[in-house]
Motif scaffolding. Sequence first.
Motif, PDB file in Angstrom:
ATOM      1  N   ASN A   1       1.283   7.883   0.581  1.00  0.00           N
ATOM      2  CA  ASN A   1       1.634   7.305   1.880  1.00  0.00           C
ATOM      3  C   ASN A   1       1.359   5.807   1.912  1.00  0.00           C
ATOM      4  N   SER A   2       0.221   5.408   1.378  1.00  0.00           N
ATOM      5  CA  SER A   2      -0.141   3.993   1.357  1.00  0.00           C
ATOM      6  C   SER A   2       0.857   3.194   0.525  1.00  0.00           C
ATOM      7  N   TYR A   3       1.235   3.736  -0.622  1.00  0.00           N
ATOM      8  CA  TYR A   3       2.170   3.028  -1.500  1.00  0.00           C
ATOM      9  C   TYR A   3       3.539   2.882  -0.839  1.00  0.00           C
ATOM     10  N   VAL A   4       3.994   3.947  -0.163  1.00  0.00           N
ATOM     11  CA  VAL A   4       5.293   3.889   0.519  1.00  0.00           C
ATOM     12  C   VAL A   4       5.272   2.844   1.633  1.00  0.00           C
ATOM     13  N   LEU A   5       4.211   2.838   2.435  1.00  0.00           N
ATOM     14  CA  LEU A   5       4.114   1.862   3.528  1.00  0.00           C
ATOM     15  C   LEU A   5       4.048   0.433   2.992  1.00  0.00           C
ATOM     16  N   GLU A   6       3.277   0.235   1.922  1.00  0.00           N
ATOM     17  CA  GLU A   6       3.183  -1.095   1.324  1.00  0.00           C
ATOM     18  C   GLU A   6       4.538  -1.541   0.792  1.00  0.00           C
ATOM     19  N   SER A   7       5.274  -0.610   0.186  1.00  0.00           N
ATOM     20  CA  SER A   7       6.601  -0.947  -0.348  1.00  0.00           C
ATOM     21  C   SER A   7       7.583  -1.274   0.765  1.00  0.00           C
ATOM     22  N   MET A   8       7.497  -0.555   1.878  1.00  0.00           N
ATOM     23  CA  MET A   8       8.406  -0.818   2.995  1.00  0.00           C
ATOM     24  C   MET A   8       8.125  -2.179   3.627  1.00  0.00           C
ATOM     25  N   ARG A   9       6.854  -2.518   3.787  1.00  0.00           N
ATOM     26  CA  ARG A   9       6.511  -3.806   4.392  1.00  0.00           C
ATOM     27  C   ARG A   9       6.927  -4.974   3.496  1.00  0.00           C
ATOM     28  N   GLY A  10       6.870  -4.765   2.186  1.00  0.00           N
ATOM     29  CA  GLY A  10       7.222  -5.846   1.266  1.00  0.00           C
ATOM     30  C   GLY A  10       8.598  -5.703   0.657  1.00  0.00           C
ATOM     31  N   LEU A  11       9.486  -4.939   1.343  1.00  0.00           N
ATOM     32  CA  LEU A  11      10.812  -4.669   0.771  1.00  0.00           C
ATOM     33  C   LEU A  11      11.619  -5.959   0.583  1.00  0.00           C
ATOM     34  N   LYS A  12      11.605  -6.852   1.584  1.00  0.00           N
ATOM     35  CA  LYS A  12      12.367  -8.100   1.469  1.00  0.00           C
ATOM     36  C   LYS A  12      11.863  -8.943   0.305  1.00  0.00           C
ATOM     37  N   GLU A  13      10.542  -9.033   0.168  1.00  0.00           N
ATOM     38  CA  GLU A  13       9.976  -9.811  -0.927  1.00  0.00           C
ATOM     39  C   GLU A  13      10.308  -9.187  -2.275  1.00  0.00           C
ATOM     40  N   SER A  14      10.275  -7.839  -2.351  1.00  0.00           N
ATOM     41  CA  SER A  14      10.605  -7.160  -3.606  1.00  0.00           C
ATOM     42  C   SER A  14      12.049  -7.438  -4.012  1.00  0.00           C
ATOM     43  N   MET A  15      12.963  -7.436  -3.035  1.00  0.00           N
ATOM     44  CA  MET A  15      14.368  -7.730  -3.324  1.00  0.00           C
ATOM     45  C   MET A  15      14.547  -9.198  -3.693  1.00  0.00           C
ATOM     46  N   GLN A  16      13.818 -10.067  -3.002  1.00  0.00           N
ATOM     47  CA  GLN A  16      13.952 -11.501  -3.257  1.00  0.00           C
ATOM     48  C   GLN A  16      13.507 -11.865  -4.665  1.00  0.00           C
ATOM     49  N   TYR A  17      12.414 -11.259  -5.113  1.00  0.00           N
ATOM     50  CA  TYR A  17      11.872 -11.579  -6.427  1.00  0.00           C
ATOM     51  C   TYR A  17      12.253 -10.539  -7.482  1.00  0.00           C
ATOM     52  N   MET A  18      13.272  -9.717  -7.167  1.00  0.00           N
ATOM     53  CA  MET A  18      13.811  -8.726  -8.114  1.00  0.00           C
ATOM     54  C   MET A  18      12.706  -7.835  -8.696  1.00  0.00           C
ATOM     55  N   ASP A  19      11.867  -7.337  -7.790  1.00  0.00           N
ATOM     56  CA  ASP A  19      10.744  -6.501  -8.191  1.00  0.00           C
ATOM     57  C   ASP A  19      10.951  -5.039  -7.793  1.00  0.00           C
ATOM     58  N   THR A  20      12.173  -4.717  -7.368  1.00  0.00           N
ATOM     59  CA  THR A  20      12.419  -3.367  -6.839  1.00  0.00           C
ATOM     60  C   THR A  20      12.262  -2.284  -7.906  1.00  0.00           C
ATOM     61  N   ASN A  21      12.637  -2.582  -9.140  1.00  0.00           N
ATOM     62  CA  ASN A  21      12.522  -1.576 -10.207  1.00  0.00           C
ATOM     63  C   ASN A  21      11.062  -1.214 -10.468  1.00  0.00           C
ATOM     64  N   ARG A  22      10.197  -2.234 -10.424  1.00  0.00           N
ATOM     65  CA  ARG A  22       8.775  -1.957 -10.645  1.00  0.00           C
ATOM     66  C   ARG A  22       8.204  -1.131  -9.502  1.00  0.00           C
ATOM     67  N   ARG A  23       8.597  -1.464  -8.252  1.00  0.00           N
ATOM     68  CA  ARG A  23       8.109  -0.699  -7.111  1.00  0.00           C
ATOM     69  C   ARG A  23       8.631   0.742  -7.168  1.00  0.00           C
ATOM     70  N   LEU A  24       9.893   0.910  -7.568  1.00  0.00           N
ATOM     71  CA  LEU A  24      10.455   2.261  -7.688  1.00  0.00           C
ATOM     72  C   LEU A  24       9.731   3.054  -8.763  1.00  0.00           C
ATOM     73  N   SER A  25       9.414   2.387  -9.874  1.00  0.00           N
ATOM     74  CA  SER A  25       8.674   3.054 -10.937  1.00  0.00           C
ATOM     75  C   SER A  25       7.291   3.481 -10.444  1.00  0.00           C
ATOM     76  N   GLY A  26       6.655   2.586  -9.665  1.00  0.00           N
ATOM     77  CA  GLY A  26       5.358   2.937  -9.099  1.00  0.00           C
ATOM     78  C   GLY A  26       5.444   4.091  -8.124  1.00  0.00           C
ATOM     79  N   LEU A  27       6.516   4.132  -7.326  1.00  0.00           N
ATOM     80  CA  LEU A  27       6.716   5.231  -6.377  1.00  0.00           C
ATOM     81  C   LEU A  27       6.907   6.553  -7.112  1.00  0.00           C
ATOM     82  N   ASN A  28       7.685   6.524  -8.183  1.00  0.00           N
ATOM     83  CA  ASN A  28       7.880   7.742  -8.984  1.00  0.00           C
ATOM     84  C   ASN A  28       6.569   8.192  -9.619  1.00  0.00           C
ATOM     85  N   HIS A  29       5.762   7.224 -10.038  1.00  0.00           N
ATOM     86  CA  HIS A  29       4.462   7.561 -10.641  1.00  0.00           C
ATOM     87  C   HIS A  29       3.544   8.226  -9.619  1.00  0.00           C
TER      88      HIS A  29
END
Length: 419
Positions: A199-227
């Motif tokens: 739950n914490s990881y999902v909320l953190e990813s949602m709050r930082g979604l714009k930054e993840s897209m801006q810095y092309m970090d979405t694949n790493r966040r998705l990998s972390g979510l799958n983990h």
Amino acid sequence: MVPSMSTIQIFSRLVKLVFPLTGFMICAILMGVAGFLCAIFIPVLSSMALVKDPTFSFHMIVILLFVCALLRGILRYAEQACNHYIAFKLLARIRDQVFGALRRLCPAKLEVKDKGNLISLITSDIELLEVFYAHTISPICIAFVTSLVCVMIQMQFGWIYGLYSLLAYIVVGVVLPIYISKQSRHIGVEYRKEAANLNSYVLESMRGLKESMQYMDTNRRLSGLNHQTALLANREMELKHFQAKTISLTNLCVVLLSLGLCLMHVFLNSSMESMIVSSVLQISSFGPVIALANLGSTLSQTIGAGQRVISLLDEIPMVEDVVNGNEAKFNKLDISNVDFAYDEEQILKNMNLNIQENEVIGIQGKSGSGKSTLLKLLMRFWDVSSGNILVDGMDIKNLNTSNLKKKRRLCNTGNDSFP
């Protein structure tokens, strides 16, 4: 930090909440006992008809079978209605206490990084306590009373059979649940932790979604979510495997103990009629204690949830409100040699700042340098590790909380989970 509690301590704290609803609990127990006895007597009466027991005529047995079958359904429904009424009433009370504790611990409590942990606590953890209130307390009492009645009936065939029956109920209803609970407790606690981490990881990813897209970090966040999801799935699989082993072990014990009673009848040269009726009574009366044995694994999650909820209720605020303290006009603010750390992470070191009335101050620094932390210290979310924060020459720790809140405002953008 609230110390870890034993299973008995957790149960005792949860049971105390039931006292105002004792009448409903007694009603549920009585109806549960009557319902189980009706279910037990159905095969027992059938065996009596099979061996042509002279106690009841065949027509009387047929009538009793019909009555027992009808009452079993009615009593079961009434028992569950009482249990769930108790559970829902208590869950509402616990939620009220949890939100009261959060109000007492705020705002510092909402500044933790793992807000998903709090969300899991006020949702799924509290809902898991329904298992305890609806499917634990009354089943334990029902199993005790029902087993006692069956032991007394077995005594009619001989005291040795009653004693054996009592030992069999103790093995299935006491020894097995204790063993299973001890073996599975860590699994349930870890499962609740993994769910909170996800739950914490999902909320953190949602709050930082714009930054993840801006810095092309979405694949790493998705990998972390799958983990995180895989960790939770593995823990759940471990829990399911243990539950399957529990059911198999319980059924094996029931079969062996029932077979043991039959062998005892053979060894003691009992009549065929007595052996059949007694054995049918024994094997059909394990229902209430089997429910207790199965609770051993189910309660592993409930123990973990109960410990987390009780720990929150017992948590001491990091900063106590000041009522009979000083009042300040906030003409000047002095920050002198202030140090502050989150646990072992040093955030501010030897911080000094002087602010006069009507001054506009801008604080600049890289992410994580302590800008927000400094503002929250000025709001007294926490107390400084060392140094002083003075308002009009008075220590901020000695100012009335109402005075501090009235004179200062903080607009925080980080509490999306708790607007």
